[in-house]
Design a protein around this motif. Structure first.
Motif: not given
Length: 155
Positions: A26-48, A52-57
């Motif tokens: 009932d309260v979970m977030c369904k519109d998630l920012i997700t990451f792919k295994p082959d994404q670069s760490i630099e891309q992840v840092i930029d998205i985070l 303004k998030i601290s991580g993601g699936p």
């Protein structure tokens, strides 16, 4: 002379969390920012930073949960990259993500989920149904529910 209580009548409190009406789904977030295994760490840092998030699936092409990546994982990569003088672009999410991910059941009562957060010291839990990522609940999601109920009427 006896001691008098000045407390008024109180509403009956629920005997267990089973009486609490909200489930994780009932309260979970369904519109998630997700990451792919082959994404670069630099891309992840930029998205985070931008979101303004601290991580993601981390999900594969079938939207199956394969890991979780966090700010801490990225910081570790930056630190090791500097220490070993290795370029960051050689690293990707799959090399840095946590693969052994604890999930939470979408049918779990929100109060039970709050206890699970306290026991595990995690900030978020993914929710998986039929092998697919369907949402995520964070400590903040539970705090929002509590504030909406004002913490005094858990029914």
């Amino acid at each position: 002379m006896g001691i008098k209580s000045f407390q008024g009548a109180r509403k009956q409190q629920p005997n267990s969390s089973e009486e609490f009406p909200f489930k994780v789904s009932d309260v979970m977030c369904k519109d998630l920012i997700t990451f792919k295994p082959d994404q670069s760490i630099e891309q992840v840092i930029d998205i985070l930073i931008k979101n303004k998030i601290s991580g993601g699936p981390v999900v594969n092409e079938n939207y199956e949960l394969v890991g979780v990546i966090s700010e801490g994982d990225c910081l570790k990569q930056i630190s090791e990259s500097r220490y070993y003088n290795m370029p960051m672009e050689n690293d990707n999410v799959e090399k840095r993500m946590i693969k052994d991910v604890e999930t939470i059941d979408g049918n779990m009562n929100v109060l039970d989920a709050a206890n699970k957060f306290l026991e595990s010291k995690r900030r978020r839990f993914p929710i998986v149904e039929n092998g697919k990522l369907v949402g995520q609940i964070s400590q903040k999601d539970i705090l929002k529910v509590a504030m909406n109920l004002k913490g005094h009427d858990w029914k």
